[in-house]
Design an enzyme around this catalytic site. Structure first.
Site, PDB file in Angstrom:
ATOM      1  N   GLU A 209       1.305   1.084   3.323  1.00 31.77           N
ATOM      2  CA  GLU A 209       1.317   0.893   4.569  1.00 31.77           C
ATOM      3  C   GLU A 209       2.722   0.764   4.552  1.00 31.77           C
ATOM      4  OE1 GLU A 209      -0.616  -1.253   8.317  1.00 31.77           O
ATOM      5  OE2 GLU A 209       0.679  -1.573   6.688  1.00 31.77           O
TER       6      GLU A 209
ATOM      7  N   ASP B 204      -0.987  -3.725   2.118  1.00 29.58           N
ATOM      8  CA  ASP B 204      -0.202  -3.732   3.584  1.00 29.58           C
ATOM      9  C   ASP B 204       1.203  -3.948   4.007  1.00 29.58           C
ATOM     10  OD1 ASP B 204      -1.639  -4.495   6.516  1.00 29.58           O
ATOM     11  OD2 ASP B 204      -0.960  -6.071   6.043  1.00 29.58           O
TER      12      ASP B 204
END
Length: 652
Positions: free
Chosen positions: A362, A308
């Site tokens: 991401e 992330d």
């Protein structure tokens, strides 16, 4: 610049490993934290600014006692050994940490079990030692070498009731759904412990503790084990981009300093996320984070990670307010080399521990080399998220009328990627479903979803939404650059939004659930979308569509709103025109014959059944045999067709 970045990363690896392996270096979880030994217990921690540390808990009335005092053993490390009878499985504990000028209660940074008191809402570490090791039924599972079809999931909101659901419920009720839907990879969000449920798991406090709000560590292992038995890989959302600011149950001010794990000053605070940013230049922080990677791979047998916030890590300005329209943006001195080195180390470690593991970034900026192998001078991620694709679809639906959609732009946006990298394509993820935003189906239908999803209630707006929902997903997955992702429930057009309990909604769970019964009710249309998605996923896996890298443009006509492209032996033809159907429409292809496999207009998918699937379609030359051949098709409005090229003997 690129070579210099990689050389610096290699130098850092050499410094950390001293010619050993990264796997050996990433073993902090075997040393730090609480462990049961042959003679009793030992707990260790790293707290260089601490002057005293006591282990406190319900075993000593939460009082500081000399027999529970940790001893400094050098390099900022502390240790306490206890006889076996001093601790019992299930007891609660914490540290009482002292430093010059202050003290405070702390949850040990390396602890593997954290629980929250339902009444006081306070967090504590918990002694968690099973009498025997977890017995894996599928210890030798290996992720299949096929394109990942990812089912993004959240355990807590995976059920229908207005509450937090469990690992066991997900294992029993949701895994079979994922398997039947044709996906091959489960992505679990919000697994590492996080104090605020509404953070969706992105404000982590205890990096080695699977969230106890869903159940026990063993129940999480059972979930993963059963998924493996179904042939499903399981990856975890890994949040190494930042950490929650909380001090008691987090790493903020852990030993009395902000700079132990994080940068000090403004550099250490994320301006948009209200969180602390790790200092990837400190070897002790690298030890903590890399050990965390190895821990999840080995102890829980996860099959990889979706990292992330990679953009935030890469740039000193976190990529905020930056368009990234030119290559200077990647090489203007704004890149954090320490983060680059971390990604190099993390990627190398992951594949050292498990060569088949997945690593997905991401990342929104499009950093060159991010999803390129280390051997080729890249950062080593297997995939990056194609984050521009859902943004494109939303902008298209939100701002541009159907009859102005640009066919060439659609194809460009769906296939735009560098040749040396693979991407995870998706029409929407959890991001588009959060409160304040709208899912694709909700943007297409709005309030009509509440009143007109019954099959006996005709509604033109619902018909439009159903048709475009299928077409958008088919276009996205058939153009995908190596992998595809869907957030749970979106495949059947789950209504409304996601909103976790918070003060602003009176701590309601009303929108923190998934209403599977909508897709099970044959009187409603939801199952028709689910059935189409299942057809799509199963076909893609059976034929290995995404393993064919090249997507070949065949034709587009902006006036007609027709788009066609080919992938391997499969031809996709889209008529996005909202009103105009076409008879005998010619698509330029090589001389061949085709059979229709399926189309979005089939009755079983909520369509009008306007296409005869039984026919074999032969190409016809425009003039002589050597001229351009055309495949002539009937193209109903708002319909997509998947055809397969069959063996064809050319007449000479």
């Amino acid at each position: 610049m690129i070579i210099d970045r990689i050389n610096q990363a290699k130098a850092k690896e050499q410094e950390l490993t001293q010619n050993g392996s990264l796997k050996d270096f990433a073993s902090g979880h075997h040393w730090f934290g609480l462990h049961k030994t042959s003679t009793g217990w030992v707990i260790r921690d790293w707290a260089p600014n601490a002057t005293q540390i006591f282990m406190i808990g319900d075993f000593n009335d939460w009082q500081e006692r000399d027999d529970y005092r940790l001893q400094a053993i050098g390099d900022g490390h502390w240790e306490l050994s206890l006889p076996e009878d001093k601790l019992v499985h299930g007891q609660l504990y914490a540290f009482s940490m002292h430093w010059n000028g202050g003290n405070g209660k702390r949850i040990p940074a390396w602890c593997k079990r954290v629980v929250q008191d339902e009444e006081t809402k306070l967090f504590n570490a918990q002694v968690w030692i099973q009498e025997k090791d977890f017995e894996w039924k599928h210890p030798n599972y290996m992720r299949a070498e096929e394109a990942p079809l990812i089912y993004e999931s959240h355990v807590g909101m995976a059920g229908e009731e207005e509450r937090v659901h469990t690992y066991n419920e997900f294992r029993e009720q949701i895994l079979p759904r994922i398997k039947a839907a044709g996906y091959n990879t489960v992505q679990l969000m919000a697994i590492p412990e996080h104090p605020y449920y509404g953070s969706f798991g992105y404000h982590v406090s205890s990096f080695f503790a699977p969230s106890s709000r869903f159940g026990t560590p063993e129940e999480l292992k059972q979930l993963i084990d059963e998924a493996h038995g179904m042939g499903l890989a399981v990856i975890i959302d890994l949040v190494h981009s930042h950490a929650v600011k909380n001090e008691v149950e987090g790493l903020g001010n852990y030993d009395g300093t902000r700079y132990q794990f994080f940068h000090s000053g403004a550099k250490g605070e994320h301006p948009a996320w209200d969180s602390y940013c790790f200092n990837y230049g400190k070897n002790e922080v690298l030890h903590f984070l890399l050990s965390n990677i190895r821990y999840w791979l080995e102890d829980f047998k996860f099959d990889g990670f979706r990292f992330d916030g990679v953009t935030s890590m890469l740039y000193f300005d976190h990529g905020l307010g930056k368009a990234f329209t030119k290559y200077d943006d990647y090489y203007d001195g704004g890149v954090d080399q320490e983060a680059v080195s971390y990604f190099y180390l993390a990627s190398k470690l992951i594949h050292e521990v498990d060569p088949n593991a997945l690593s997905i970034a991401e990342e929104v900026s499009g950093m060159p080399g991010l999803a390129t192998p280390i051997e080729g001078g890249g950062y080593g991620f297997d995939y990056r998220m194609a984050m521009g694709v859902p943004d494109f679809w939303i902008k298209l639906i939100k701002e541009i009328p159907d009859d102005n959609w640009d066919m060439g732009q659609i194809f460009h946006e769906l296939t735009s990627k560098r040749l040396d990298e693979k991407v995870v394509s998706y029409a929407e993820s959890h991001d588009q479903a959060l409160v304040g935003d709208k899912t694709i189906i909700f943007r297409l239908m709005d309030k009509e979803m509440y009143f007109s999803m019954r099959k006996d209630q005709p509604n033109l707006l619902v018909d439009r939404g159903m048709a475009l929902h299928k077409m958008i997903r088919l276009a996205t997955v058939t153009c995908a650059g190596g992998a595809y992702l869907n957030f749970m429930g979106n495949e059947f057009g789950h209504p409304e939004w996601i909103d976790f309990p918070r003060e602003g909604n009176n701590w309601s769970y009303k929108h923190a659930k998934r209403i599977w019964s909508l897709a099970e009710n044959k009187e409603l249309r939801y199952h028709l979308l689910s059935d189409f998605d299942q057809q799509m996923m199963q076909w893609i896996r059976q034929v290995g569509l995404l393993e064919t890298p090249e997507v070949v443009w065949r034709y587009d006509n902006n006036g007609d709103k027709v788009l066609s492209y080919q992938r391997g032996e499969f031809l996709m033809v889209f008529n996005f025109n909202p009103t105009q159907s076409y008879t005998d429409y010619g698509i330029p292809v090589e001389p061949s014959k085709f059979k229709i496999l399926f189309n979005t207009d089939e009755g079983r998918f909520g369509g009008q059944e306007r296409i005869d699937k039984r026919m074999t379609y032969y190409t016809r030359p425009s003039a002589g045999l050597t001229s351009q051949h055309y495949l002539h098709l009937y193209l109903p409005a708002r319909t997509a067709i998947v055809l397969k090229r069959e063996a064809f003997k050319r007449v000479r």
